[in-house]
Design a protein around this motif. Sequence first.
Motif, PDB file in Angstrom:
ATOM      1  N   SER A  75       3.697   9.365   6.861  1.00  0.00           N
ATOM      2  CA  SER A  75       2.501   8.923   8.215  1.00  0.00           C
ATOM      3  C   SER A  75       2.502   7.401   8.128  1.00  0.00           C
ATOM      4  O   SER A  75       2.079   6.914   9.434  1.00  0.00           O
ATOM      5  N   HIS A  76       2.468   6.725   7.264  1.00  0.00           N
ATOM      6  CA  HIS A  76       2.331   5.265   7.017  1.00  0.00           C
ATOM      7  C   HIS A  76       3.442   4.601   7.313  1.00  0.00           C
ATOM      8  O   HIS A  76       3.396   3.334   7.707  1.00  0.00           O
ATOM      9  N   GLN A  77       4.555   5.132   6.872  1.00  0.00           N
ATOM     10  CA  GLN A  77       5.811   4.263   7.004  1.00  0.00           C
ATOM     11  C   GLN A  77       6.436   4.175   8.706  1.00  0.00           C
ATOM     12  O   GLN A  77       6.860   2.940   8.815  1.00  0.00           O
ATOM     13  N   VAL A  78       6.041   4.882   9.419  1.00  0.00           N
ATOM     14  CA  VAL A  78       6.270   4.725  10.805  1.00  0.00           C
ATOM     15  C   VAL A  78       5.543   3.539  11.324  1.00  0.00           C
ATOM     16  O   VAL A  78       6.186   2.764  12.174  1.00  0.00           O
ATOM     17  N   LEU A  79       4.543   3.408  10.871  1.00  0.00           N
ATOM     18  CA  LEU A  79       3.685   2.274  11.358  1.00  0.00           C
ATOM     19  C   LEU A  79       4.055   0.906  11.040  1.00  0.00           C
ATOM     20  O   LEU A  79       4.228  -0.219  11.611  1.00  0.00           O
ATOM     21  N   ILE A  80       4.675   1.026   9.704  1.00  0.00           N
ATOM     22  CA  ILE A  80       5.352  -0.305   9.116  1.00  0.00           C
ATOM     23  C   ILE A  80       6.447  -0.750   9.859  1.00  0.00           C
ATOM     24  O   ILE A  80       6.720  -1.763  10.229  1.00  0.00           O
ATOM     25  N   ASP A  81       7.371   0.465  10.293  1.00  0.00           N
ATOM     26  CA  ASP A  81       8.573   0.277  11.075  1.00  0.00           C
ATOM     27  C   ASP A  81       8.134  -0.388  12.310  1.00  0.00           C
ATOM     28  O   ASP A  81       8.891  -1.456  12.842  1.00  0.00           O
ATOM     29  N   ALA A  82       7.083  -0.037  12.960  1.00  0.00           N
ATOM     30  CA  ALA A  82       6.814  -0.513  14.341  1.00  0.00           C
ATOM     31  C   ALA A  82       6.488  -2.062  14.031  1.00  0.00           C
ATOM     32  O   ALA A  82       6.529  -2.836  15.016  1.00  0.00           O
ATOM     33  N   CYS A 135       0.805  -1.237  -0.025  1.00  0.00           N
ATOM     34  CA  CYS A 135      -0.071  -0.004   0.127  1.00  0.00           C
ATOM     35  C   CYS A 135       0.718   1.215  -0.090  1.00  0.00           C
ATOM     36  O   CYS A 135       0.614   2.084  -0.823  1.00  0.00           O
ATOM     37  N   VAL A 136       1.887   1.267   0.753  1.00  0.00           N
ATOM     38  CA  VAL A 136       2.814   2.595   0.816  1.00  0.00           C
ATOM     39  C   VAL A 136       3.425   2.705  -0.411  1.00  0.00           C
ATOM     40  O   VAL A 136       3.679   3.938  -0.886  1.00  0.00           O
ATOM     41  N   GLU A 137       3.672   1.725  -1.145  1.00  0.00           N
ATOM     42  CA  GLU A 137       4.390   1.688  -2.543  1.00  0.00           C
ATOM     43  C   GLU A 137       3.214   2.462  -3.443  1.00  0.00           C
ATOM     44  O   GLU A 137       3.823   3.209  -4.382  1.00  0.00           O
ATOM     45  N   GLN A 138       2.281   1.962  -3.333  1.00  0.00           N
ATOM     46  CA  GLN A 138       1.274   2.676  -4.280  1.00  0.00           C
ATOM     47  C   GLN A 138       0.837   4.056  -3.801  1.00  0.00           C
ATOM     48  O   GLN A 138       0.849   4.916  -4.713  1.00  0.00           O
ATOM     49  N   MET A 139       1.199   4.399  -2.417  1.00  0.00           N
ATOM     50  CA  MET A 139       0.719   5.817  -1.985  1.00  0.00           C
ATOM     51  C   MET A 139       2.097   6.582  -2.491  1.00  0.00           C
ATOM     52  O   MET A 139       1.897   7.712  -2.982  1.00  0.00           O
ATOM     53  N   LEU A 192      -5.015   8.695  -3.296  1.00  0.00           N
ATOM     54  CA  LEU A 192      -4.571   8.207  -1.851  1.00  0.00           C
ATOM     55  C   LEU A 192      -5.604   8.116  -0.931  1.00  0.00           C
ATOM     56  O   LEU A 192      -5.190   7.191   0.018  1.00  0.00           O
ATOM     57  N   ALA A 193      -6.712   8.705  -1.081  1.00  0.00           N
ATOM     58  CA  ALA A 193      -7.851   8.384  -0.276  1.00  0.00           C
ATOM     59  C   ALA A 193      -7.995   6.858  -0.152  1.00  0.00           C
ATOM     60  O   ALA A 193      -8.432   6.297   0.952  1.00  0.00           O
ATOM     61  N   GLN A 194      -8.233   6.321  -1.519  1.00  0.00           N
ATOM     62  CA  GLN A 194      -8.617   4.825  -1.492  1.00  0.00           C
ATOM     63  C   GLN A 194      -7.510   4.027  -0.853  1.00  0.00           C
ATOM     64  O   GLN A 194      -7.993   2.929  -0.270  1.00  0.00           O
ATOM     65  N   ILE A 195      -6.213   4.409  -1.235  1.00  0.00           N
ATOM     66  CA  ILE A 195      -5.297   3.534  -0.771  1.00  0.00           C
ATOM     67  C   ILE A 195      -4.896   3.640   0.779  1.00  0.00           C
ATOM     68  O   ILE A 195      -4.764   2.575   1.499  1.00  0.00           O
ATOM     69  N   ASP A 196      -5.235   4.713   1.269  1.00  0.00           N
ATOM     70  CA  ASP A 196      -5.323   4.933   2.768  1.00  0.00           C
ATOM     71  C   ASP A 196      -6.432   3.794   3.428  1.00  0.00           C
ATOM     72  O   ASP A 196      -6.158   3.279   4.355  1.00  0.00           O
ATOM     73  N   ASP A 237      -7.714   1.290   2.177  1.00  0.00           N
ATOM     74  CA  ASP A 237      -7.055  -0.052   1.914  1.00  0.00           C
ATOM     75  C   ASP A 237      -6.034  -0.443   2.980  1.00  0.00           C
ATOM     76  O   ASP A 237      -6.124  -1.477   3.560  1.00  0.00           O
ATOM     77  N   PHE A 238      -5.185   0.468   3.216  1.00  0.00           N
ATOM     78  CA  PHE A 238      -3.981   0.260   4.158  1.00  0.00           C
ATOM     79  C   PHE A 238      -4.663  -0.074   5.796  1.00  0.00           C
ATOM     80  O   PHE A 238      -4.392  -1.085   6.321  1.00  0.00           O
ATOM     81  N   HIS A 239      -5.728   0.671   6.075  1.00  0.00           N
ATOM     82  CA  HIS A 239      -6.261   0.610   7.504  1.00  0.00           C
ATOM     83  C   HIS A 239      -7.180  -0.481   7.500  1.00  0.00           C
ATOM     84  O   HIS A 239      -7.330  -1.241   8.350  1.00  0.00           O
TER      85      HIS A 239
END
Length: 217
Positions: free
Chosen positions: A179-186, A117-121, A133-137, A139-141
Amino acid sequence: MSGPTSPLTRPKLLTDIVCDRLRNAIVDGELKLGEQVSEVQLSTWLQVSKTPVRESLLRLKSEGLVEIQPQRGTFVFRLDAAQVTQLCKYRAMIESAALQSAMESHRDALLDGMKKCVEQMRTSEAAGDLKALAQIDMDFHNLFLINSGDPYIQTGYSVIRSQLVALRHRAPIKNAVASHQVLIDAVAAGDIHRACSLLRDHVLENEPRYRTACSVD
């Protein structure tokens, strides 16, 4: 007698088609938040009878997208400031529970989906495509819900899903990748406490944008 090579698909009912069309009109902004609509108006617009429109409005009411007020009429939903706060708090609670469950049971699948998802973002952010971006966001959540494996959490989230989609399209996040990459890292580090804390902060940061979307639409 041998069976068919492929299963028969049931044709979409007219009510399903009308409901999808009205839902998309609300999400995309063709119908404004708080706008009054009527069966006659919508049936003329869509060139269908009032019956599928009436049935569709009842479905959309159950999704929180329209309000049917006796003696007044039917209105596209609009949230006041207090309701936006409640929506964001509820979302943070449900998504945090889903994320914890997903990390405990399906972390690899969750992490793989988040990265995609982040790559698509990244592509959509570079192109300035806020609608994508709204749709991918979303999908991510949604990955938290899918990988939680908990039908109760998923049902709880369905209460607010449609309103969130409509608000996301009106107030898309602009710093999506960071803002989503930090979630991936955690999640990659297996730190459930940090991941849920970051997610809660991330969700609650949307509140001012959602309030603005509700006040100016």
